[in-house]
Write an enzyme that holds these catalytic residues in place. Sequence first.
Site, PDB file in Angstrom:
ATOM      1  N   LYS A 145       1.083   2.773   6.960  1.00 41.60           N
ATOM      2  CA  LYS A 145       2.469   3.023   7.398  1.00 41.60           C
ATOM      3  C   LYS A 145       2.779   4.321   6.550  1.00 41.60           C
ATOM      4  O   LYS A 145       2.753   4.522   5.581  1.00 41.60           O
ATOM      5  CB  LYS A 145       3.478   1.914   7.133  1.00 41.60           C
ATOM      6  CG  LYS A 145       4.641   2.223   7.608  1.00 41.60           C
ATOM      7  CD  LYS A 145       5.908   1.023   7.421  1.00 41.60           C
ATOM      8  CE  LYS A 145       5.819   1.048   5.871  1.00 41.60           C
ATOM      9  NZ  LYS A 145       6.578   2.492   5.001  1.00 41.60           N
ATOM     10  N   ASP A 170       9.103  -4.272   5.186  1.00 43.32           N
ATOM     11  CA  ASP A 170       8.225  -3.457   6.074  1.00 43.32           C
ATOM     12  C   ASP A 170       7.178  -4.286   6.890  1.00 43.32           C
ATOM     13  O   ASP A 170       6.598  -3.781   7.639  1.00 43.32           O
ATOM     14  CB  ASP A 170       7.139  -2.606   5.120  1.00 43.32           C
ATOM     15  CG  ASP A 170       7.998  -1.377   4.358  1.00 43.32           C
ATOM     16  OD1 ASP A 170       8.939  -1.252   5.321  1.00 43.32           O
ATOM     17  OD2 ASP A 170       7.474  -0.758   3.654  1.00 43.32           O
TER      18      ASP A 170
END
Length: 296
Positions: free
Chosen positions: A25, A152
């Site tokens: 990410k 996350d």
Amino acid sequence: MPQLTQAGRGGGRATSAVEEPAPAKVNLYLRVTGRRPDGYHLLDSIAVFAGAADLVHAVLAEGLSLAVTGPEAGVLADEPDNLVLRAARALAAATGARAGAAITLDKHLPVASGIGGGSADAAAALRALNALWNTGLDAAALHGIAAGLGADVPVCIAGRPMRMQGIGEILSDAPPLPAFGLLLANPRIALPTPAVFKARRGGFSAPAGLPGRLPDAAALADWLRPLGNDLQDAAIALCPSIAEVLAAIAARPGCLLARMSGSGATCFGIFRDAATAEAAALTLPVTWWRWGGGLG
């Protein structure tokens, strides 16, 4: 989508195997917009997912186990309770699943590096086991389980460009993004997120205004440039090597923007295409973790 294959037979029944990628990410910008009474910071960011990835492989088994392999496995050797196992237990608790799984995490992303490696692994485990155990949860249900594992993990469940707000759990579609190349580099220094937030100084930032059409990578870089990463200065204060990585990326031919991702220490560069980013990565120091290519 998870890839299911027949893995053989045990005890007279067919067992299926599932492989699921856990891509890195990358926070194209990161603004700290406030702080909740419980101390958690509020954020605004757009996350994209690179072609660089770990891989989660799961096969039906009597119990639940995890083996970690791959070039970045050594750092996790002494970890008592990997987030992958916590994700598996959370899915089983939420669905009542009684099946077990032998899980292998093929680790290629550096640990504690600002690119959501552990969160991506947990999300991949949820997706893989949802398929392996045939629990049938939709994306919204997986998002709910993911939110209990870490800020996350929900965006990693989505696995596509998303805007993150709240503490990371409020997701919306990112604006349309042009094709571009990404270079990722890390000085092989782990940087715990809580320490970076603690070291941060200054006030809060307003959420970003979203752009209209971005015709190419240069326009994307121009839009991102003033938005910054509100954690970058704090991370550099704790890990001065980040400044060296940023300078090296910015000096690569064709680099349009160099910035730190998340809470660091991984930094990224935006290039016009994947091939240019891949070539640039090969010129960085071999002692760093480095990768170049496109989005996953």
